[in-house]
Scaffold this motif. Structure first.
Motif, PDB file in Angstrom:
ATOM      1  N   THR A  11       0.843  -1.192   0.000  1.00 32.26           N
ATOM      2  CA  THR A  11       0.000   0.000   0.000  1.00 32.26           C
ATOM      3  C   THR A  11       0.880   1.246   0.000  1.00 32.26           C
ATOM      4  N   HIS A  12       0.308   2.366  -0.477  1.00 31.43           N
ATOM      5  CA  HIS A  12       0.987   3.650  -0.366  1.00 31.43           C
ATOM      6  C   HIS A  12       0.373   4.471   0.759  1.00 31.43           C
ATOM      7  N   ASP A  13      -0.650   3.925   1.419  1.00 37.19           N
ATOM      8  CA  ASP A  13      -1.419   4.653   2.416  1.00 37.19           C
ATOM      9  C   ASP A  13      -0.932   4.298   3.820  1.00 37.19           C
ATOM     10  N   LEU A  14      -0.409   5.277   4.539  1.00 36.52           N
ATOM     11  CA  LEU A  14       0.164   5.016   5.862  1.00 36.52           C
ATOM     12  C   LEU A  14      -0.899   4.571   6.860  1.00 36.52           C
ATOM     13  N   ASP A  15      -2.060   5.201   6.827  1.00 37.73           N
ATOM     14  CA  ASP A  15      -3.118   4.805   7.767  1.00 37.73           C
ATOM     15  C   ASP A  15      -3.513   3.346   7.547  1.00 37.73           C
ATOM     16  N   GLU A  16      -3.573   2.935   6.275  1.00 38.75           N
ATOM     17  CA  GLU A  16      -3.907   1.544   5.970  1.00 38.75           C
ATOM     18  C   GLU A  16      -2.811   0.608   6.488  1.00 38.75           C
ATOM     19  N   ALA A  17      -1.567   1.002   6.306  1.00 38.80           N
ATOM     20  CA  ALA A  17      -0.447   0.188   6.784  1.00 38.80           C
ATOM     21  C   ALA A  17      -0.482   0.040   8.293  1.00 38.80           C
ATOM     22  N   LEU A  18      -0.752   1.130   8.992  1.00 38.19           N
ATOM     23  CA  LEU A  18      -0.782   1.097  10.448  1.00 38.19           C
ATOM     24  C   LEU A  18      -1.942   0.255  10.970  1.00 38.19           C
ATOM     25  N   LYS A  19      -3.044   0.279  10.234  1.00 42.59           N
ATOM     26  CA  LYS A  19      -4.220  -0.481  10.666  1.00 42.59           C
ATOM     27  C   LYS A  19      -4.042  -1.977  10.434  1.00 42.59           C
ATOM     28  N   LEU A  20      -3.462  -2.341   9.299  1.00 46.35           N
ATOM     29  CA  LEU A  20      -3.422  -3.750   8.913  1.00 46.35           C
ATOM     30  C   LEU A  20      -2.147  -4.474   9.342  1.00 46.35           C
ATOM     31  N   GLY A  21      -1.041  -3.775   9.392  1.00 45.45           N
ATOM     32  CA  GLY A  21       0.243  -4.458   9.499  1.00 45.45           C
ATOM     33  C   GLY A  21       0.598  -4.926  10.898  1.00 45.45           C
ATOM     34  N   ASP A  22       1.007  -6.198  11.010  1.00 44.30           N
ATOM     35  CA  ASP A  22       1.691  -6.631  12.227  1.00 44.30           C
ATOM     36  C   ASP A  22       3.068  -5.978  12.256  1.00 44.30           C
ATOM     37  N   ARG A  23       3.688  -5.911  11.077  1.00 42.46           N
ATOM     38  CA  ARG A  23       4.927  -5.159  10.883  1.00 42.46           C
ATOM     39  C   ARG A  23       4.847  -4.438   9.545  1.00 42.46           C
ATOM     40  N   ILE A  24       5.684  -3.417   9.408  1.00 36.20           N
ATOM     41  CA  ILE A  24       5.693  -2.608   8.190  1.00 36.20           C
ATOM     42  C   ILE A  24       7.115  -2.539   7.651  1.00 36.20           C
ATOM     43  N   VAL A  25       7.240  -2.737   6.334  1.00 44.13           N
ATOM     44  CA  VAL A  25       8.499  -2.495   5.635  1.00 44.13           C
ATOM     45  C   VAL A  25       8.331  -1.180   4.882  1.00 44.13           C
ATOM     46  N   LEU A  26       9.021  -0.152   5.339  1.00 44.95           N
ATOM     47  CA  LEU A  26       8.894   1.168   4.729  1.00 44.95           C
ATOM     48  C   LEU A  26      10.027   1.355   3.721  1.00 44.95           C
ATOM     49  N   MET A  27       9.655   1.683   2.465  1.00 45.31           N
ATOM     50  CA  MET A  27      10.629   1.753   1.380  1.00 45.31           C
ATOM     51  C   MET A  27      10.752   3.154   0.794  1.00 45.31           C
ATOM     52  N   LYS A  28      11.945   3.413   0.251  1.00 44.48           N
ATOM     53  CA  LYS A  28      12.212   4.664  -0.465  1.00 44.48           C
ATOM     54  C   LYS A  28      13.261   4.375  -1.532  1.00 44.48           C
ATOM     55  N   SER A  29      12.964   4.748  -2.758  1.00 39.35           N
ATOM     56  CA  SER A  29      13.915   4.590  -3.871  1.00 39.35           C
ATOM     57  C   SER A  29      14.452   3.172  -3.989  1.00 39.35           C
ATOM     58  N   GLY A  30      13.585   2.185  -3.800  1.00 36.51           N
ATOM     59  CA  GLY A  30      13.969   0.789  -3.975  1.00 36.51           C
ATOM     60  C   GLY A  30      14.640   0.152  -2.783  1.00 36.51           C
ATOM     61  N   ALA A  31      14.903   0.921  -1.731  1.00 35.21           N
ATOM     62  CA  ALA A  31      15.602   0.396  -0.555  1.00 35.21           C
ATOM     63  C   ALA A  31      14.685   0.438   0.666  1.00 35.21           C
ATOM     64  N   VAL A  32      14.980  -0.426   1.625  1.00 33.21           N
ATOM     65  CA  VAL A  32      14.238  -0.440   2.885  1.00 33.21           C
ATOM     66  C   VAL A  32      14.837   0.608   3.819  1.00 33.21           C
ATOM     67  N   VAL A  33      13.995   1.484   4.346  1.00 32.00           N
ATOM     68  CA  VAL A  33      14.486   2.504   5.276  1.00 32.00           C
ATOM     69  C   VAL A  33      14.162   2.152   6.727  1.00 32.00           C
ATOM     70  N   GLN A  34      13.135   1.320   6.946  1.00 31.42           N
ATOM     71  CA  GLN A  34      12.855   0.855   8.307  1.00 31.42           C
ATOM     72  C   GLN A  34      11.887  -0.316   8.258  1.00 31.42           C
ATOM     73  N   ILE A  35      12.094  -1.266   9.155  1.00 28.71           N
ATOM     74  CA  ILE A  35      11.171  -2.381   9.360  1.00 28.71           C
ATOM     75  C   ILE A  35      10.801  -2.397  10.832  1.00 28.71           C
ATOM     76  N   GLY A  36       9.510  -2.484  11.129  1.00 29.96           N
ATOM     77  CA  GLY A  36       9.102  -2.537  12.531  1.00 29.96           C
ATOM     78  C   GLY A  36       7.608  -2.610  12.659  1.00 29.96           C
ATOM     79  N   THR A  37       7.147  -2.765  13.898  1.00 24.59           N
ATOM     80  CA  THR A  37       5.717  -2.715  14.169  1.00 24.59           C
ATOM     81  C   THR A  37       5.246  -1.278  13.982  1.00 24.59           C
ATOM     82  N   PRO A  38       3.934  -1.074  13.838  1.00 24.37           N
ATOM     83  CA  PRO A  38       3.448   0.306  13.747  1.00 24.37           C
ATOM     84  C   PRO A  38       3.927   1.175  14.903  1.00 24.37           C
ATOM     85  N   GLU A  39       3.906   0.632  16.120  1.00 25.77           N
ATOM     86  CA  GLU A  39       4.352   1.400  17.276  1.00 25.77           C
ATOM     87  C   GLU A  39       5.830   1.742  17.191  1.00 25.77           C
ATOM     88  N   GLU A  40       6.643   0.784  16.759  1.00 24.80           N
ATOM     89  CA  GLU A  40       8.086   1.028  16.654  1.00 24.80           C
ATOM     90  C   GLU A  40       8.383   2.125  15.649  1.00 24.80           C
TER      91      GLU A  40
END
Length: 431
Positions: free
Chosen positions: A221-250
């Protein structure tokens, strides 16, 4: 159990990807590679795991590489380098035949485009994957009906796609994926074409299904609210690379970079941060077998004027107050039964701060944070919640154990919130 393992996955689009890979490994950025060669870095050394039963959300802005990533996971796009293991097997080494079987047996796909067959009924659309497998018609129909019932479309079996709303068509797409009973669901912007209200309904539907079916889900998804609602964890990407992996709270509480911090700064933290992130440790409890003298002694030791009462295995029963213990001692009471205050709120660790605020508003007793067996894990007072919201708004890191110390300490069954403290005689007085 780990279902998917991705290591150093890289994808370079262009005529000479190996050349681009060498440049990338020498430290050139994607922009530099594109300027020199015209090639595009779609994925840059991406690594993560997905556990069984987990919803892992891959999110980022347009062009971040999230859709490329999910297509490399099932080899709809061939990667340039890296490893993709599914149940311990590197699928990048699979033959075309073995890959086809993997997609038929283990993967279910749901995309933004519903891709329904317009001349087939809804029942036939849902059973299409089973038909490809060669499943007998009676079994196919039974499984398709079951899947439609799961997504709330029982009674629409004989309708055609043109007769359904966009939200209903997306449910059909989800039912089609579920009908083949896949181990892993790959969902690429599955709800982004829907109106906001229908989208929220589909998110709720997915969470409800997941609570019953426990699938392993990769959700883009490109929607942060959707990611926070659905994800046990989130892989946040920028320019093809991972910038952070963690739970919504983290990710909200400990952004790894200024980019992540700016990405999440407008999120309503009260809907995402939870009781577990702000609760104080338990420093003292009274057991239900204790007498009022013992309970009062425990309060004096911690300068509390109230304490939670639990069973010996820490199942919370209620609260007793210092004044009430004094009165019980004078009456000669030997137990806490007659002074036990059971008018208190219990919440789970995953309760959002918005819920805590509402519960704390009219209560002088801290909230008891309990597990599924009603065991006391910690307590929360108003100051914990306000502190957490203030700190995340300022971009600070949440304390490991908020609410420690001071006249509003929640380390234990707790001093109640408010400007009151306890003297050594257990009397309430203004602090």
């Amino acid at each position: 159990m780990r279902r998917i393992k991705v290591r150093n996955l890289t994808k370079i689009f262009g005529e000479y990807p190996d050349q681009g890979l060498k440049m990338l490994r020498k430290g050139l950025s994607g922009e530099e590679i594109h300027e020199r060669t015209g090639m595009t870095v779609g994925l840059d050394d991406v690594s993560f795991d997905v556990d069984e039963g987990e919803i892992l959300v891959i999110m980022g802005l347009s062009g971040s590489g999230k859709s490329t990533l999910i297509r490399c996971v099932n080899r709809l796009i061939e990667s340039t380098a890296g490893i993709v293991e599914v149940d311990g097997e590197d699928i990048l080494q699979f033959s075309a035949e073995k890959l086809f079987e993997l997609r038929r047996r283990k993967f279910g796909m749901v995309f933004q485009n519903f891709a329904l067959l317009p001349n087939r009924t809804i029942l036939d659309n849902v059973g299409f994957g089973l038909e490809i497998r060669g499943v007998a018609e009676e079994v196919r129909v039974a499984e398709a009906r079951k899947a439609l019932e799961l997504v709330g479309l029982k009674g629409w079996e004989e309708a055609y796609p043109r007769q359904l709303s966009g939200g209903m068509q997306q449910r059909v797409g989800l039912a089609r994926a579920l009908a083949v009973d896949p181990d892993i669901l790959l969902m690429d912007e599955a709800f982004s074409a829907l109106d906001p209200l229908i989208r929220r309904d589909m998110q709720d539907e997915l969470l409800d299904l997941q609570s019953r079916m426990h699938k392993t889900i990769l959700f883009v998804t490109h929607d942060l609210d959707e990611a926070l609602k659905l994800g046990d964890r989130i892989v946040l990407m920028k320019s093809g690379a991972v910038v952070q992996i963690g739970t919504p709270e983290e990710i909200l509480s400990h952004p790894a970079s200024r980019y992540v911090q700016r990405f999440v700064e407008d999120v309503d933290k009260s809907q995402v941060l939870t009781a577990g992130s702000v609760m104080g440790k338990i420093r003292a409890v009274a057991f239900e077998t204790d007498g009022p003298r013992t309970a009062l002694h425990k309060m004096r030791e911690e300068s509390f004027y109230s304490v939670f009462v639990t069973s010996r295995d820490f199942r919370v029963k209620g609260v007793v107050w210092a004044d009430d213990c004094d009165a019980a001692i004078k009456r000669g009471d030997k137990n806490l039964a007659y002074i036990l205050d059971t008018d208190f709120h219990k919440v789970r660790e995953d309760a959002p701060l918005a819920e805590l605020i509402a519960r704390l508003a009219g209560s002088r007793i801290p909230l008891a944070v309990v597990d599924e067996k009603e065991k006391l894990l910690g307590t929360v007072v108003k100051s914990n919640v306000l502190s957490a919201l203030a700190e995340t708004q300022q971009g600070d890191v949440l304390p490991e154990h908020p609410g420690h110390g001071g006249e509003e300490s929640t380390d234990g069954a707790g001093a109640a919130d408010g400007a009151e403290a306890t003297d050594t005689g257990g009397k309430r007085q203004k602090g």
